[in-house]
Design an enzyme around this catalytic site. Structure first.
Site, PDB file in Angstrom:
ATOM      1  N   ARG A  59       0.827  -1.219   0.000  1.00 58.70           N
ATOM      2  CA  ARG A  59       0.000   0.000   0.000  1.00 58.70           C
ATOM      3  C   ARG A  59       0.855   1.260   0.000  1.00 58.70           C
ATOM      4  O   ARG A  59       0.410   2.323  -0.434  1.00 58.70           O
ATOM      5  CB  ARG A  59      -0.996  -0.029   1.163  1.00 58.70           C
ATOM      6  CG  ARG A  59      -2.097  -1.070   0.955  1.00 58.70           C
ATOM      7  CD  ARG A  59      -3.034  -1.149   2.145  1.00 58.70           C
ATOM      8  NE  ARG A  59      -2.363  -1.512   3.365  1.00 58.70           N
ATOM      9  CZ  ARG A  59      -2.147  -2.748   3.787  1.00 58.70           C
ATOM     10  NH1 ARG A  59      -2.567  -3.774   3.072  1.00 58.70           N
ATOM     11  NH2 ARG A  59      -1.506  -2.982   4.919  1.00 58.70           N
ATOM     12  N   GLU A  96       6.114  -8.567  15.498  1.00 59.72           N
ATOM     13  CA  GLU A  96       5.551  -8.951  16.790  1.00 59.72           C
ATOM     14  C   GLU A  96       5.691 -10.468  16.981  1.00 59.72           C
ATOM     15  O   GLU A  96       6.105 -10.940  18.033  1.00 59.72           O
ATOM     16  CB  GLU A  96       4.079  -8.547  16.809  1.00 59.72           C
ATOM     17  CG  GLU A  96       3.591  -8.188  18.182  1.00 59.72           C
ATOM     18  CD  GLU A  96       2.172  -7.652  18.143  1.00 59.72           C
ATOM     19  OE1 GLU A  96       1.701  -7.287  17.047  1.00 59.72           O
ATOM     20  OE2 GLU A  96       1.557  -7.626  19.209  1.00 59.72           O
TER      21      GLU A  96
HETATM   22  P1  AMP Z   1       4.077  -2.271  11.640  1.00 57.93           P
HETATM   23  O1  AMP Z   1       3.572  -3.001  12.842  1.00 57.93           O
HETATM   24  O2  AMP Z   1       4.090  -0.762  11.864  1.00 57.93           O
HETATM   25  O3  AMP Z   1       5.394  -2.781  11.174  1.00 57.93           O
HETATM   26  O4  AMP Z   1       3.003  -2.536  10.512  1.00 57.93           O
HETATM   27  C1  AMP Z   1       3.236  -3.524   9.583  1.00 57.93           C
HETATM   28  C2  AMP Z   1       2.548  -3.275   8.266  1.00 57.93           C
HETATM   29  O5  AMP Z   1       1.262  -3.832   8.362  1.00 57.93           O
HETATM   30  C3  AMP Z   1       2.423  -1.842   7.813  1.00 57.93           C
HETATM   31  O6  AMP Z   1       2.973  -1.758   6.512  1.00 57.93           O
HETATM   32  C4  AMP Z   1       0.935  -1.577   7.783  1.00 57.93           C
HETATM   33  O7  AMP Z   1       0.549  -1.205   6.474  1.00 57.93           O
HETATM   34  C5  AMP Z   1       0.274  -2.891   8.102  1.00 57.93           C
HETATM   35  N1  AMP Z   1      -0.605  -2.836   9.264  1.00 57.93           N
HETATM   36  C6  AMP Z   1      -0.289  -3.164  10.533  1.00 57.93           C
HETATM   37  N2  AMP Z   1      -1.346  -3.048  11.338  1.00 57.93           N
HETATM   38  C7  AMP Z   1      -2.355  -2.594  10.568  1.00 57.93           C
HETATM   39  C8  AMP Z   1      -3.724  -2.262  10.815  1.00 57.93           C
HETATM   40  N3  AMP Z   1      -4.274  -2.362  12.039  1.00 57.93           N
HETATM   41  N4  AMP Z   1      -4.467  -1.831   9.785  1.00 57.93           N
HETATM   42  C9  AMP Z   1      -3.939  -1.726   8.547  1.00 57.93           C
HETATM   43  N5  AMP Z   1      -2.680  -2.041   8.254  1.00 57.93           N
HETATM   44  C10 AMP Z   1      -1.885  -2.469   9.241  1.00 57.93           C
END
Ligand code: AMP
Length: 172
Positions: A59, A96
């Site tokens: 995205r 995670e």
């Molecule tokens: P992060 O935990 O910040 O590394 O997020 C990982 C990836 O997953 C990012 O590129 C976000 O686009 C996606 N992502 C994580 N959590 C969400 C959520 N609750 N809704 C939409 N996209 C998410």
């Protein structure tokens, strides 16, 4: 909150039970909302003398490419493993649960290029942090980072150690 945020759809239990997924596809599908969302992301960076926007698969490609066009600079993709055809640099990072990897073309940018690193959602921050590290390994200078949506309750900002600004257009 600006009107385009009304089109962000909350999808419970996707992709796993307990995750509230912020679905931006209705924003992308609406011409006015998409334009307003990209304008909101571009606003802090219009005078930033950037060389490129770097977007994270998948995205981050949609928003990053629109943002690059809006700011009048090039676009560089950071991709999942095995997708980029030429010589790549890669970075493993912790999620995670488990690990993941991102890649960038080794010749994606000239050394010292000032870039903005973009993704759609900041959740734990691990993905954006890894993309920043990869750009720096490749020789780029991260002028800033931008996300459309920050999940503030996950406190990624508290653990964000990079000196460059992190801008979110909407915070939940
Ligand atoms: P992060 O935990 O910040 O590394 O997020 C990982 C990836 O997953 C990012 O590129 C976000 O686009 C996606 N992502 C994580 N959590 C969400 C959520 N609750 N809704 C939409 N996209 C998410």
């Amino acid at each position: 909150m600006p009107a385009w945020t009304d089109l962000i759809r909350d999808v419970p239990d996707f992709p796993k039970p307990g995750i509230l997924f912020k679905d931006i596809t209705p924003v992308l599908a609406d011409a006015g909302a998409f334009a307003d969302a990209v304008d909101a992301m571009a606003a802090p960076w219009r005078a930033a003398s950037l060389a490129a926007v770097v977007g994270v698969e998948a995205r981050g490609f949609i928003l990053g490419a629109a943002l690059a066009r809006e700011l009048g600079v090039g676009f560089v993709p950071v991709r999942k493993p095995g997708k980029l055809p030429a010589h790549t640099l890669s970075l493993d990072y912790g999620l995670e649960y488990g690990r993941d990897r991102l890649e960038i073309h080794a010749d994606a940018m000239p050394a010292g290029a000032r870039v903005l690193v973009v993704d759609d959602v900041l959740a734990t921050g691990g993905t954006l942090k890894a993309a920043v590290q990869l750009v720096e390994q490749q020789g780029g200078v991260v002028a800033g980072t931008a996300v459309l949506v920050e999940l503030g309750f996950l406190n990624a900002r508290a653990g964000w150690r990079h000196a460059a600004p992190l801008h979110a257009s909407a915070v939940y």
